[in-house]
Design an enzyme around this catalytic site. Structure first.
Site, short mmCIF file in Angstrom:
data_model
loop_
_atom_site.label_atom_id
_atom_site.label_comp_id
_atom_site.label_asym_id
_atom_site.label_seq_id
_atom_site.Cartn_x
_atom_site.Cartn_y
_atom_site.Cartn_z
N SER A 166 -9.71 -0.21 7.26
CA SER A 166 -9.13 -0.04 5.92
C SER A 166 -8.48 -1.28 5.32
O SER A 166 -8.15 -1.28 4.14
CB SER A 166 -8.12 1.11 5.92
OG SER A 166 -8.79 2.34 5.89
N SER A 193 -9.60 2.13 3.07
CA SER A 193 -8.71 2.82 2.17
C SER A 193 -7.72 1.92 1.42
O SER A 193 -7.21 2.33 0.38
CB SER A 193 -7.91 3.86 2.95
OG SER A 193 -7.06 3.24 3.89
N LYS A 218 0.85 -1.19 0.00
CA LYS A 218 0.00 0.00 0.00
C LYS A 218 0.88 1.25 0.00
O LYS A 218 1.87 1.30 0.75
CB LYS A 218 -0.90 -0.03 1.25
CG LYS A 218 -1.90 1.12 1.32
CD LYS A 218 -2.72 1.03 2.61
CE LYS A 218 -3.81 2.09 2.68
NZ LYS A 218 -4.58 2.02 3.93
#
Lengths: 494, 94
Positions: free
Chosen positions: A180, A156, A81
């Site tokens: 997330s 996210s 990420k």
């Protein structure tokens, strides 16, 4: 098409077995991922950047293996990420503010993956500074859900969920501040683990809400998550909140089944739940009962206050953490006649709407006259949430319930209504407030879209959650389902 | 406490954030809705409750006072928007 597209093997465990048997090389696996990225990612936009050195890293991994070197992830390509620092690769956090930022060091979790021999495939898309539940807050455009590209992948860590679900990587790292990892895992039909606060070092994880942030693995199976967690977890001198607890052998701990295990369903989690999601979750719980788990319903009344408490605490911490983006030391600068103008104009140009919203909420909640009414009040409610979990874990070994109130929603559906977007994290947020651990596994489909099942455990019970998830996956097929990738290569936005 | 108006200009100044007129209008309305939602917290009695600021006990940890490796000067400045003579350059302050 590529090896991964043939589904002959696309899990970390299968790849490691094949690498060990010598039937495939890391270069071949990495090439297959790069081919999948070339075929799919212009549609899905899971990646922000692909590592130009991935094949070289794979070649090195193959040489290390030939030389007999150990490495529990030796040669396995993994996506990261884009809020975790990878030395020499741009780390944007999905923000214009950091569009050109190249960190001078690796996050501890990244250097641990490297030491275990993993190949870094690239950096995945996210909501700006991890604030959001759909990736629509990324300054670089949303990712698309591989099960239906008109829909969001969640967020996210949406990019990480997309690349795993679409076999553009066998596994990825995500981060979870309020859901997330777990919410996008649920919406994309993969497995994701939010470890106990402090289980994994936060050094090199760009701070959003420091008392809530935690990095964790995202993959197809609980077994793969166990492999990654074993590498990521453990004390780190660079993070004073990382726990000194021993790291168990999470893979060995997968065995043992769920017979006699006591599972609790929080009755608060059944309110407001979409009926099709509820059907899948209930059927999954029935499966666990048939496997020998004892299930009972119980009440955690403070869960109802978790969402508003979170949306005070997380923005408060964020407003403080994001004060560092002022155009001085790194990141975007917009010049002004004096320093204060420079700060204000830089932040105006560099932050997107959701980040501005949260910085404003947080600043307000921490400002003179409101600090006690909002911030301290929310932190007291947080104590109530923790106590409810403590009480529950005195009665049951783990909690079980839905991961999200509904399946993946349409791109654009919630962007004008921040509160309705916040509500998509209603089942995940309390876990972060209490600092406990949570695992999401796929448990069915509704209208062709994946549904996730969430397990919540007491501090440092990751091994128990992974065992429950693994047992469930040994008796269900959902984690083996893949979206129609061939069709995705032809997909065009209308 | 119900909030019926919010001095968004003041909050934006505290946050060192410029807003356009459009942003002020939209965000002003949205913030009021969000603050209104926070009223749910009042339903929970917390008079006798301690606040949880950290879920794990956090202590300052001091390392031994010995020289270690640190980021080379040039690397530390590599991301600076402007630098000069080994320092971060900013507009004049005084």
């Amino acid at each position: 098409m590529s090896t991964l597209f043939n589904h002959s093997f696309d899990t970390v465990t299968d790849i490691l077995d094949a690498l060990e048997a010598g039937s495939v090389s890391s270069v071949e696996i990495t090439k297959a991922c790069l081919d999948a990225i070339a075929a799919l990612d212009s549609t899905l936009h899971g990646y922000l950047d692909v590592n130009g050195r991935a094949l070289q890293e794979a070649q090195q991994a193959d040489e290390r293996r030939r030389g007999g070197e150990p490495g529990s992830l030796l040669g396995v390509p993994i996506a990261i990420k884009d809020i975790l620092c990878v030395r020499g690769m741009r780390t944007t956090c999905g923000s214009r503010m950091l569009e050109q930022f190249v960190p001078p060091y690796d996050a501890t979790v990244v250097s641990r993956l490297r030491q275990a021999g993993a190949v870094i495939l690239g950096k995945t898309n996210l909501d700006e500074f991890a604030m959001g539940s759909s990736t629509e807050n990324s300054a670089f455009g949303p990712s698309r859900n591989p099960w239906d590209p008109q829909r969001v992948p969640g967020g996210s860590s949406g990019g990480s969920a997309v690349v795993v679900a679409a076999c553009e990587a066998p596994a990825a790292l995500g981060t979870d501040t309020g859901g997330s990892i777990r919410q996008p895992a649920s919406l994309c039909g993969i497995t994701g683990l939010k470890p106990t606060y402090g289980r994994v070092s936060r050094s090199g994880l760009v701070a959003f809400a420091s008392s809530l942030d935690q990095a964790g693995p995202m993959a197809h199976t609980a077994q793969d998550c166990a492999r990654l967690l074993g590498v990521m977890a453990g004390r780190d001198e660079a993070d004073s909140t990382s726990l000194d607890a021993p790291v168990p052998d999470y893979v060995a701990a997968l065995k043992g089944g769920v017979r006699g295990l006591r599972l609790g369903i929080p009755s608060e989690f059944l309110d407001g739940l979409d009926s099709a999601v509820r059907t899948c979750v209930e059927s999954a719980i029935k499966t666990l009962c048939e496997l020998g788990a004892e299930v009972r319903e119980l009440s955690l009344p403070a869960l109802k206050a978790a969402l508003p408490a979170y949306y005070v605490i997380a923005p408060a911490e964020a407003s403080s953490n994001l004060a560092r983006y002022d155009g001085t030391r790194y990141g975007l600068r917009v010049d002004g006649p004096d320093v204060i103008r420079m700060f204000k104009e830089t932040r105006h140009a560099g932050f997107g709407p959701e980040v501005k919203r949260r910085v404003l909420i947080g600043t307000y909640a921490l400002s003179a006259g409101y600090y006690d009414a909002y911030y301290v009040k929310a932190q007291k409610v947080r104590t109530l949430v923790r106590r409810d979990f403590d009480r529950a874990f005195a009665e049951v070994d783990a909690l079980v319930g839905p991961a999200t109130p509904q399946t993946a929603f349409r791109i654009g559906e919630k962007t004008d209504d921040p509160l309705s977007m916040y509500l998509s994290d209603v089942y995940t947020i309390a876990v972060n407030l209490a600092g406990v651990c949570g695992l999401v596994v796929p448990c069915g489909f509704s209208g062709g879209l994946p549904v996730g099942l969430q397990f919540i455990g007491p501090p440092l019970a990751e091994d128990r959650l992974l065992r429950i998830g693994h047992t469930f996956q040994q008796h269900t097929p959902y984690h083996q389902q893949r979206p129609d990738l061939e069709a995705l290569t032809r997909w065009q936005a209308v | 406490m119900t909030v019926d108006r919010l001095d968004i200009e003041h909050v934006a100044h505290l946050a060192r954030l410029d807003l356009t007129d459009g942003e002020r209008a939209t965000m002003g309305t949205q913030l009021l809705q969000i603050l209104d939602y926070f009223e749910l917290l009042r339903q929970f009695d917390t008079d006798e409750i301690e606040a949880t600021f950290q879920v794990v006990p956090v202590f300052n940890r001091m390392r031994d006072d010995v020289e270690g490796l640190c980021l080379p000067h040039q690397e530390a400045l590599a991301n600076a928007p402007q630098s000069e003579e080994g320092c971060f350059r900013v507009p004049r302050i005084l």
